[in-house]
Design a protein around this motif. Structure first.
Motif, PDB file in Angstrom:
ATOM      1  N   TYR A  39     -44.489 -24.346 -95.739  1.00  0.00           N
ATOM      2  CA  TYR A  39     -43.528 -25.347 -95.084  1.00  0.00           C
ATOM      3  C   TYR A  39     -42.826 -25.908 -96.082  1.00  0.00           C
ATOM      4  N   VAL A  43     -40.196 -30.415 -93.809  1.00  0.00           N
ATOM      5  CA  VAL A  43     -40.632 -29.887 -92.565  1.00  0.00           C
ATOM      6  C   VAL A  43     -42.139 -30.776 -92.211  1.00  0.00           C
ATOM      7  N   LYS A 368     -47.334 -17.700 -88.311  1.00  0.00           N
ATOM      8  CA  LYS A 368     -46.191 -16.808 -87.803  1.00  0.00           C
ATOM      9  C   LYS A 368     -46.569 -16.165 -86.614  1.00  0.00           C
ATOM     10  N   ASN A 409     -49.614 -28.451 -89.130  1.00  0.00           N
ATOM     11  CA  ASN A 409     -49.121 -27.037 -89.438  1.00  0.00           C
ATOM     12  C   ASN A 409     -48.561 -26.382 -88.182  1.00  0.00           C
ATOM     13  N   ALA A 412     -45.211 -27.839 -87.677  1.00  0.00           N
ATOM     14  CA  ALA A 412     -44.228 -27.390 -88.773  1.00  0.00           C
ATOM     15  C   ALA A 412     -43.701 -26.009 -88.355  1.00  0.00           C
ATOM     16  N   GLU A 413     -44.457 -25.134 -87.990  1.00  0.00           N
ATOM     17  CA  GLU A 413     -44.307 -23.879 -87.447  1.00  0.00           C
ATOM     18  C   GLU A 413     -43.039 -23.778 -86.222  1.00  0.00           C
ATOM     19  N   SER A 416     -39.885 -25.178 -87.620  1.00  0.00           N
ATOM     20  CA  SER A 416     -39.272 -24.222 -88.293  1.00  0.00           C
ATOM     21  C   SER A 416     -38.473 -23.261 -87.422  1.00  0.00           C
ATOM     22  N   ARG A 417     -38.810 -23.050 -86.210  1.00  0.00           N
ATOM     23  CA  ARG A 417     -38.405 -21.953 -85.112  1.00  0.00           C
ATOM     24  C   ARG A 417     -37.269 -22.753 -84.189  1.00  0.00           C
TER      25      ARG A 417
END
Length: 456
Positions: A39, A43, A368, A409, A412-413, A416-417
Motif C-alpha cells: 500500500y 495509506v 485483496k 494492513n 489499509a485495504e 483503498s476500497r
C-alpha cells in the motif's frame, strides 16, 4: 519481527481429509513486514493513525494449549499468531479468545460406539487449560490486559490502553447434556457460545459432519431438543449465539427461536468458495434479519478456491490410493467419502500426511481476496451487519495479515476500497458491540445478577 505461519493439521477439519476428501515511495518503516503489504505510504500512515483511536476487535482467536504456563508467556513475541506484544504492535484493542475442546466424537444414534467418559473429560480438560491461560494472562499482566464482561468494560479497557479479552466458547460437545454448564461458564465470563465445531454433537448438526465417526448430514435435522433449550437459556443469560460452523437447518432454527441477534464469529460468504462451511446468501440474510453480524474470516481456503495445480496434485494422490478423481472443488471440500472412512488408521494416516503436504504448498489468499469477501458481504446485507475476524491459531491468516500485529494492513485495504473511517469503525468492532449491547439488554436480570463478574 517474527511472522510465524500457523499450520492447522486439520485446518478444514477431518472432513477435508476424508473427502479430498510497494509501490514506489514506500516509507522505510513499512519494510519491517516480511510480506510487504504493497500500500502507498500515505495509506499506511492513515491506517496507523486511525488505529491510534479506533476501537478494534477480532471476534475469533483460538487460545493455544501450549501458550506458556497459564498464559505467562503472553508478553513475549512468540511463535503463535497472537500475544500481547503483537497485539500492541498492531494496535488491536481486544479479541474474542475462544475456549473449545476436542475430541469430536459424537455419541448420537449413528455413532459407531458410545464415547467413554474419558473422551468428554479430555474435552473438558482442554477447556479448562484454555480458561486458565486466559486467567493467568489477566493475573500476571494486570496493567496490560483485562477481561471484558460487558461492552462498557470493553470500552473502558480500551480507554485505559489495555487489551480487552472477550471470552467465547465453541463446541457444545464437552458440555454433554448439562444446560447448567452454560450458567457456570457465563459466570466465569463467557459471553459468546457456538454450538458446533467440526462434526455433529448432541446439541446441533455441523456444517462439516464427520463420516469417519459415522456422522451424516442433518442427523438431528438441525437442533436437538437440548439445543433448542440452549437457545432460550443463552438468550436469558445474555450470551451471544454464534452460528458459525452450524448446518443450514440448525442456523435457520436458531433464527426462529432466538429473541436476540445472531453472530457468525468466523465465516465467509459461500459466493467466495462454494462449501457448506461458508454462508449462503440466505444465511447471510437470516443473520441480518436478526439484527446480527457476520464477522468475515481471514481464512485462506474459505476465500479463494484451490488452484488447478493443487487440484491436479490431489487427483494424482487419489489415483495412487485407487480413488476416483474429484469432479470439482465443491465436492473436494465436502464431507462424506465412504471409501476413506472405511480405511484402517495407518492407511488414513499415510493419505492424510501426503494430503497436508500438498495443501501446504497452496498459495495463500491475499488481503485483496479478503477485501473482496468484505465487499460482497456488505453489498448483500449492509455495512451495519459485517465485522472482522481472523481465526488465528486455527489456520487463519492471509498474505499481509499473518498475525495480530498486521491489522493496520487490513485497514489499509479497506481505505483503498473507499471505506470511510465511520464504516471501518463499524467493521472493526462497532457492529459487534452494538449486538453485544442488545443481547445483554435482553437477558433475564435475575440470572445476570447471580453471575460472579470478578476477574478470575
Amino acid at each position: 519481527m517474527t511472522k510465524p505461519r500457523s499450520k492447522k493439521a486439520l485446518f478444514i477439519g477431518l472432513p477435508l481429509a476424508l473427502a479430498i476428501s510497494a509501490a514506489a515511495g514506500f516509507a522505510a518503516w513499512d519494510y519491517w513486514l516480511n510480506d510487504n503489504p504493497g500500500y502507498p505510504a500515505k495509506v499506511m500512515e492513515q491506517a496507523r493513525e486511525m488505529h491510534q483511536h479506533l476501537l478494534s476487535f477480532d471476534s475469533h482467536i483460538t487460545v493455544l494449549q501450549d501458550f506458556g504456563t497459564h498464559g505467562n508467556e503472553a508478553d513475549k513475541d512468540g511463535p503463535g499468531q497472537f500475544d500481547l506484544i503483537k497485539a500492541n504492535r498492531g494496535q488491536l484493542s481486544g479479541a474474542a479468545l475462544t475456549i473449545f475442546g476436542w475430541p469430536e466424537l459424537w455419541n448420537g444414534a449413528n455413532a459407531p460406539h458410545k464415547p467413554t467418559a474419558g473422551f468428554v473429560e479430555e474435552a473438558r480438560n482442554q477447556q479448562e487449560i484454555r480458561y486458565k491461560i486466559i486467567s493467568g494472562m489477566v493475573r500476571d499482566f494486570p496493567n496490560q490486559v483485562g477481561i471484558a464482561y460487558t461492552p462498557d468494560d470493553f470500552r473502558r479497557l480500551h480507554g485505559e490502553g489495555k487489551f480487552a479479552i472477550f471470552i467465547s466458547m465453541l463446541n457444545a460437545y464437552p458440555l454433554g447434556h448439562d444446560l447448567n454448564l452454560l450458567d457456570l461458564w457465563t459466570a466465569r465470563g463467557m459471553r459468546m457460545f457456538g454450538f458446533s465445531y467440526i462434526g455433529n454433537n448432541d446439541w446441533a448438526d455441523s456444517s462439516r459432519p464427520l463420516p469417519f465417526f459415522n456422522d451424516s448430514p442433518d442427523a438431528l435435522d438441525g437442533l436437538s431438543d437440548i439445543g433448542k433449550q440452549a437457545v432460550k437459556r443463552l438468550n436469558d443469560l445474555g450470551v451471544i449465539i454464534d452460528v458459525s460452523q452450524m448446518s443450514t437447518k440448525a442456523l435457520e432454527q436458531v433464527a426462529q427461536l432466538s429473541r436476540t441477534p445472531m453472530v457468525a464469529s468466523h465465516s465467509a460468504p459461500r459466493a467466495m468458495v462454494d462449501i457448506p462451511r461458508n454462508l449462503s446468501d440466505k444465511e447471510l440474510q437470516l443473520i441480518k434479519n436478526s439484527g446480527g453480524v457476520v464477522q468475515v474470516v481471514g481464512f485462506s481456503q474459505y476465500l479463494r478456491p484451490l488452484t488447478q495445480t493443487t487440484q491436479d496434485k490431489l487427483n494424482e494422490l487419489r489415483k495412487s490410493f485407487d480413488l476416483p478423481p474429484l469432479p470439482n472443488l465443491a465436492v473436494a471440500l465436502m464431507p462424506g467419502d465412504p471409501i476413506i472412512a472405511a480405511w484402517p488408521e495407518a492407511k488414513f494416516g499415510q493419505y492424510a500426511s501426503r494430503l497436508y503436504a500438498i495443501l501446504d504448498e497452496e498459495p495463500k489468499a491475499t488481503l485483496k481476496d479478503y477485501g473482496d469477501a468484505i465487499d460482497y458481504t456488505v453489498r448483500k446485507i449492509g455495512i451495519d451487519h459485517v465485522g472482522i475476524s481472523s481465526d488465528f491459531n486455527e489456520g487463519g491468516g492471509v498474505k499481509g495479515w499473518d498475525n495480530v500485529g498486521d491489522i493496520p494492513n487490513v485497514t489499509a485495504e479497506l481505505i483503498s476500497r473507499g471505506y470511510s473511517e465511520a464504516d471501518i469503525a463499524k467493521l472493526w468492532g462497532g457492529n459487534f458491540l452494538r449486538v453485544w449491547d442488545q443481547v445483554q439488554k435482553a437477558a433475564r436480570p435475575a440470572l445476570i445478577s447471580q453471575q460472579d463478574k470478578t476477574t478470575p
